[in-house]
Design a protein around this motif. Structure first.
Motif, PDB file in Angstrom:
ATOM      1  N   UNK A   1      -6.795  15.197 -27.674  1.00  0.00           N
ATOM      2  CA  UNK A   1      -5.428  15.330 -27.152  1.00  0.00           C
ATOM      3  C   UNK A   1      -5.395  14.947 -25.673  1.00  0.00           C
ATOM      4  N   UNK A   2      -4.454  14.093 -25.324  1.00  0.00           N
ATOM      5  CA  UNK A   2      -4.335  13.671 -23.929  1.00  0.00           C
ATOM      6  C   UNK A   2      -5.134  12.433 -23.584  1.00  0.00           C
ATOM      7  N   UNK A   3      -6.043  12.027 -24.457  1.00  0.00           N
ATOM      8  CA  UNK A   3      -6.830  10.819 -24.205  1.00  0.00           C
ATOM      9  C   UNK A   3      -6.073   9.571 -24.651  1.00  0.00           C
ATOM     10  N   UNK A   4      -6.499   8.428 -24.150  1.00  0.00           N
ATOM     11  CA  UNK A   4      -5.892   7.158 -24.565  1.00  0.00           C
ATOM     12  C   UNK A   4      -6.221   6.900 -26.032  1.00  0.00           C
ATOM     13  N   UNK A   5      -5.210   6.506 -26.820  1.00  0.00           N
ATOM     14  CA  UNK A   5      -5.388   6.196 -28.234  1.00  0.00           C
ATOM     15  C   UNK A   5      -5.160   4.705 -28.458  1.00  0.00           C
ATOM     16  N   UNK A   6      -6.066   4.088 -29.194  1.00  0.00           N
ATOM     17  CA  UNK A   6      -6.000   2.652 -29.462  1.00  0.00           C
ATOM     18  C   UNK A   6      -5.080   2.369 -30.653  1.00  0.00           C
ATOM     19  N   UNK A   7      -4.403   1.227 -30.575  1.00  0.00           N
ATOM     20  CA  UNK A   7      -3.529   0.789 -31.657  1.00  0.00           C
ATOM     21  C   UNK A   7      -4.117  -0.488 -32.242  1.00  0.00           C
ATOM     22  N   UNK A   8      -4.588  -0.418 -33.497  1.00  0.00           N
ATOM     23  CA  UNK A   8      -5.240  -1.549 -34.148  1.00  0.00           C
ATOM     24  C   UNK A   8      -4.268  -2.401 -34.971  1.00  0.00           C
ATOM     25  N   UNK A   9      -3.000  -2.332 -34.662  1.00  0.00           N
ATOM     26  CA  UNK A   9      -2.006  -3.117 -35.393  1.00  0.00           C
ATOM     27  C   UNK A   9      -2.297  -4.606 -35.279  1.00  0.00           C
TER      28      UNK A   9
ATOM     29  N   UNK B   1     -13.221   6.714 -30.803  1.00  0.00           N
ATOM     30  CA  UNK B   1     -12.173   5.689 -30.805  1.00  0.00           C
ATOM     31  C   UNK B   1     -10.872   6.320 -31.309  1.00  0.00           C
ATOM     32  N   UNK B   2     -10.229   7.143 -30.508  1.00  0.00           N
ATOM     33  CA  UNK B   2      -8.964   7.743 -30.950  1.00  0.00           C
ATOM     34  C   UNK B   2      -7.934   6.644 -31.248  1.00  0.00           C
ATOM     35  N   UNK B   3      -7.253   6.763 -32.361  1.00  0.00           N
ATOM     36  CA  UNK B   3      -6.317   5.714 -32.766  1.00  0.00           C
ATOM     37  C   UNK B   3      -4.924   6.276 -33.022  1.00  0.00           C
ATOM     38  N   UNK B   4      -3.950   5.401 -32.910  1.00  0.00           N
ATOM     39  CA  UNK B   4      -2.560   5.756 -33.178  1.00  0.00           C
ATOM     40  C   UNK B   4      -1.820   4.507 -33.634  1.00  0.00           C
TER      41      UNK B   4
ATOM     42  N   UNK C   1       0.963   9.804 -34.157  1.00  0.00           N
ATOM     43  CA  UNK C   1      -0.082  10.030 -35.165  1.00  0.00           C
ATOM     44  C   UNK C   1      -1.464   9.729 -34.586  1.00  0.00           C
ATOM     45  N   UNK C   2      -2.468  10.323 -35.160  1.00  0.00           N
ATOM     46  CA  UNK C   2      -3.838  10.081 -34.681  1.00  0.00           C
ATOM     47  C   UNK C   2      -4.793  10.106 -35.863  1.00  0.00           C
TER      48      UNK C   2
ATOM     49  N   UNK D   1      -1.125   4.010 -42.139  1.00  0.00           N
ATOM     50  CA  UNK D   1      -2.366   3.365 -41.726  1.00  0.00           C
ATOM     51  C   UNK D   1      -2.167   1.864 -41.732  1.00  0.00           C
ATOM     52  N   UNK D   2      -3.111   1.170 -41.083  1.00  0.00           N
ATOM     53  CA  UNK D   2      -3.088  -0.276 -41.125  1.00  0.00           C
ATOM     54  C   UNK D   2      -4.300  -0.794 -41.868  1.00  0.00           C
ATOM     55  N   UNK D   3      -4.332  -2.085 -42.098  1.00  0.00           N
ATOM     56  CA  UNK D   3      -5.310  -2.667 -43.015  1.00  0.00           C
ATOM     57  C   UNK D   3      -6.750  -2.390 -42.583  1.00  0.00           C
ATOM     58  N   UNK D   4      -7.007  -2.360 -41.288  1.00  0.00           N
ATOM     59  CA  UNK D   4      -8.367  -2.114 -40.813  1.00  0.00           C
ATOM     60  C   UNK D   4      -8.814  -0.690 -41.156  1.00  0.00           C
TER      61      UNK D   4
END
Length: 202
Positions: free
Chosen positions: A16-24, A84-87, A115-116, A165-168
């Motif tokens: 929580x509070x960390x940068x989250x990556x977007x793999x779109x 690798x936090x993701x959103x 979302x995470x 979710x995304x394809x990856x």
């Protein structure tokens, strides 16, 4: 269930509070939003319960291999969620159909607009495990084995067309299951799980 909740909610608290990556990717942007698939998404939960129970019918040794696969992938998911936090960015639910209302509820219960824990997809990996757990079993009817495969695929599709979710995320989940399922089918690599259960029994 305890392991799943600890890993999912625990990692969310830790990141929580960390940068989250977007793999779109471009592919993901082309996938349409299909709210009707929310029924497959939520029916995944009873499907998982039945699938994991049926996996026990293949005998202790095979079930220990199943559990070893499951716990290993859960641990890898936890590491990925931490490192690798993701959103992603969820679409607006504009309509007012029952499916759209249920999807809006799913969104609100699952992180809202933030979302995470998307990569890898637990929804996809557990669904695929349910099929692997019954595939080829002499104690599970053939019709259910076929149903399990089809329903697992529909759940995986639902994660994409609901923008959960995304394809990856889905690809990583399936690759993990296929790799570790084969890994634990060989030799005695699953014996660490046997020792855990034996210790508990004593």
């Amino acid at each position: 269930m305890a392991v799943n909740c600890l890993i999912y909610w625990g990692s969310s608290a830790l990141t929580a509070g960390r940068y989250h990556y977007d793999f779109t990717m471009a592919f993901d942007r082309e996938v349409p939003l299909l709210p009707v698939f929310v029924w497959f998404y939520i029916l995944a939960f009873p499907f998982w319960a039945v699938g994991y129970l049926l996996a026990t019918r293949r005998g202790k040794d095979m079930f220990y291999r199943f559990v070893a696969t499951d716990l290993t992938i859960h641990f890898i998911c936890f590491i990925c969620f931490i490192l690798i936090p993701t959103t992603n960015i969820r679409p607006e639910i504009a309509g007012n159909t029952l499916s759209e209302k249920i999807l809006a509820l799913v969104y609100s219960l699952d992180g809202g607009n933030s979302p995470s824990n998307l990569f890898p997809s637990i929804h996809c990996y557990v669904s695929w495990m349910c099929w692997k757990g019954v595939e080829g079993s002499e104690k599970v009817p053939k019709w259910y084995q076929r149903f399990s495969l089809v329903f697992a695929i529909l759940i995986i599709i639902s994660t994409q067309v609901l923008k959960q979710h995304y394809i990856v995320d889905a690809a990583a989940a399936l690759l993990l299951v296929e790799f570790f399922w084969r890994f634990y089918q060989k030799g005695q690599r699953h014996k660490w799980v046997v020792h855990i259960f034996s210790h508990k029994k004593k």
